[in-house]
Design an enzyme around this catalytic site. Structure first.
Site, PDB file in Angstrom:
ATOM      1  N   ASN A 125       0.818  -1.195   0.000  1.00 31.72           N
ATOM      2  CA  ASN A 125       0.000   0.000   0.000  1.00 31.72           C
ATOM      3  C   ASN A 125       0.865   1.263   0.000  1.00 31.72           C
ATOM      4  O   ASN A 125       1.134   1.846  -1.065  1.00 31.72           O
ATOM      5  CB  ASN A 125      -0.952  -0.019   1.196  1.00 31.72           C
ATOM      6  CG  ASN A 125      -2.007   1.056   1.123  1.00 31.72           C
ATOM      7  OD1 ASN A 125      -1.908   1.973   0.332  1.00 31.72           O
ATOM      8  ND2 ASN A 125      -3.023   0.943   1.952  1.00 31.72           N
ATOM      9  N   ASP A 126       1.339   1.670   1.161  1.00 35.85           N
ATOM     10  CA  ASP A 126       2.029   2.958   1.268  1.00 35.85           C
ATOM     11  C   ASP A 126       3.252   3.074   0.357  1.00 35.85           C
ATOM     12  O   ASP A 126       3.561   4.151  -0.135  1.00 35.85           O
ATOM     13  CB  ASP A 126       2.464   3.193   2.720  1.00 35.85           C
ATOM     14  CG  ASP A 126       1.253   3.363   3.643  1.00 35.85           C
ATOM     15  OD1 ASP A 126       0.237   3.904   3.163  1.00 35.85           O
ATOM     16  OD2 ASP A 126       1.337   2.948   4.800  1.00 35.85           O
TER      17      ASP A 126
END
Lengths: 107, 476
Positions: free
Chosen positions: B403-404
């Site tokens: 994700n990040d």
């Protein structure tokens, strides 16, 4: 302050500096195995546990030193074996420098 | 002071051990020599332990031979060694971080026990300890106990046990409890250092430190555990060095200080790679782990959901695919399913590569280990700097549980991930994201990538999603 304590403190300070110096340019892929390897090294505490076991003379001391020896040995044996298993994974990597270079040129 | 021959020899053996530890650590800095470095370190450890055993057997032999003591030593080594060997050899590589944390816990516990034993011995003989022994004893008990319970909780969080969920656990009045415990420890330590000899006060400090380890670790989220474990590893080193001062043993001081310092540097490196500060993590801000905080739908995003067959077609007819594996893949243990999909695509002539972010997985470098275990050929694994230019030419970027590290917001200022090095996933021609929900990563922000018109979302657990993709590609 006596000479022995000063010697011990000197060793302590120099070992700290040494610890800072040995870790500086590690690729991120090795962070986990390196942490695990350092984790095994503090298993040296088992040496201290052996001393207190041999010098023990009452039930509570035997009990404490038994747990300490078992804990310390687990730290040493488990730590080194699991680190070796991790590093074994990295070993089979027939890095082809020629191929890597070709790709760089392409990019 | 004049040493006996025997004592001289054991001390030389300890120096040899310490040298092996230092050179071993240096060799572990580079992949080519790492394994050899670990073996060297293990060899040094063996020499130090065997020399100690020989010394104790001969020096404390004859009249002073402590039979019960030796039974204790041998039984302890057999039990601890057996448990360590068994767990280390049988653990699945995905579960390895929690095992390392467990080994760290017992190391810290052993260091604390040494100080407790020493203190009880002093108390039994009514010997008022010297200041240095007193200071080292208290520090050893405090640091060792905090590490012991803290590492056990960290390990439990990674295992996802019911009593130690990986999400941050709020303790009612948490700050107050922590402050009270710290106060007890400080006041107790000051009382003992005056100096006073009091077993009850020592036990009170011990109890407060044990509870402190729990309250310190429980509020931290699972995604931050690697940094926490590394920090606790550094703590254990310090506790062992303190045990060295208590017992006046140089090899404990050297090895402990070495690990304390190298562990601290390593902790900072890990936190830097995640764009977090160590203090930030320990005080606990966001740290939820994927999918625990999250609002489904996400504000301001219009995301495109992709069907399994569409995704399969995109992948099967691409000429090059870059896979971006992340935390979610490690949690779902989906590395084998991923390899199967990659092999299937390669059989169809698709060029498959893996983009490995430095902090992908549960620990830095963990992803490489997981993929290597699933028999993904090493040359296909590419580090971030190497793979980033290649996204421009990739037909599909397949993001699995990351994700990040893919959030383009990191390139602009003003977001929690700003400045964090990311994978240029958005440069690929099409992007497929396999993810359980629109939940946020541990930075707690929405990922702009998901709103990108090129992105198709496949809402599924990493393992289930990949397994379905495999059958969908096979059916084509």
């Amino acid at each position: 302050m006596n000479a022995e304590l000063l010697t011990a403190l000197t060793i302590f300070v120099l070992a700290i500096l040494c610890g800072f110096a040995v870790i500086s340019k590690v690729p991120a892929t090795l962070h986990t195995p390196l942490m695990s390897g350092a984790n095994s090294i503090h298993g040296i505490v088992v040496v201290g546990a052996m001393f207190i076991a041999i010098e023990a003379d009452e039930p509570i001391a035997y009990l404490l030193s038994f747990i300490a020896v078992a804990f310390g040995t687990m730290n040493v044996v488990g730590g080194y074996v699991v680190t070796d298993r991790m590093l074994q994974m990295f070993r089979r990597k027939p890095v082809a420098p020629a191929a890597a270079k070709a790709e760089k040129a392409e990019a | 002071m004049e040493l006996s021959v025997l004592e001289t020899l054991v001390r030389v053996a300890w120096v040899a051990g310490a040298v092996a530890f230092v050179i071993g650590l240096i060799r572990m800095n580079s992949p080519a020599t790492a394994r050899n470095g670990n073996l060297l370190s293990a060899g040094g450890m063996t020499v130090a332990i065997v020399a100690t055993a020989v010394f104790l057997a001969l020096e404390r032999g004859g009249e002073a031979f402590n039979v019960t003591g030796w039974i204790i030593v041998i039984a302890g080594i057999a039990l601890g060694g057996g448990l360590g060997l068994y767990t280390a050899r049988t653990v699945k590589m995905t579960a390895m971080p929690q095992l390392v944390s467990l080994f760290n816990a017992v190391g810290g516990g052993a260091a604390a026990l040494i100080a407790i034993d020493d203190y009880l011995h002093l108390s039994a003989t009514s010997t008022l300890p010297t200041l240095q022994v007193n200071v080292a004893t208290v520090l050893d008990i405090v640091i060792g106990s905090v590490t012991f319970t803290g590492s056990l909780i960290a390990s439990g969080k990674l295992m996802g046990l019911r009593i130690t969920p990986s999400r941050p656990v709020k303790i009612p009045g948490g700050q107050l409890v922590t402050a009270a415990l710290a106060l007890i420890v400080v006041a107790g330590a000051a009382f003992l250092w005056i100096p006073n000899l009091s077993v009850p006060v020592m036990l009170l400090i011990l109890a407060a430190a044990l509870v402190f380890g729990v309250t310190m670790t429980l509020p931290i989220g699972g995604a931050d555990m690697p940094v926490v474990i590394s920090l606790l590893n550094s703590f254990t080193g310090t506790a062992v060095a303190m045990a060295g001062f208590v017992l006046d043993n140089p090899v404990l001081i050297i090895a402990g200080a070495l690990v304390g310092a190298s562990g601290a540097i390593l902790t900072k490196l890990m936190a830097d790679a995640m764009n977090r500060s160590v203090i930030n993590i320990m005080v606990g801000g966001f740290g939820g782990g994927e999918g625990t905080v999250g609002s489904v739908g996400g504000a301001g995003h219009s995301v495109r959901e992709l069907g399994m067959d569409d995704a399969a077609i995109q992948l099967a007819y691409a000429s090059s695919v870059i896979v971006v594996p992340g935390y979610g893949l490690a949690v779902a243990q989906a590395q084998h399913a991923l390899r199967e999909l990659a092999e299937l695509l390669e059989a169809r002539g698709v060029d498959v590569k893996y983009a490995i972010h430095p902090v992908a997985g549960r620990m830095p470098g963990h992803m490489n280990v997981l993929l290597a275990e699933a028999n993904v050929p090493y040359p296909q694994l590419r580090e971030m700097e190497e793979i980033n230019p290649e996204f421009d030419r990739a037909d599909v970027a397949l993001v699995v549980g990351a994700n990040d590290v893919t959030n383009p917001a990191a390139r602009k200022p003003g977001s929690p991930v700003s400045g964090m090095p990311i994978l240029d996933v958005d440069h690929a021609r099409a992007i497929i994201v396999i993810k359980r929900s629109m939940g946020r990563g541990y930075a707690g922000i929405d990922n702009e990538l998901y709103g990108n018109p090129k992105t198709g979302m496949l809402f599924a657990d990493a393992k289930a999603g990949l397994t379905e993709l495999v059958s969908a590609v096979k059916a084509l």
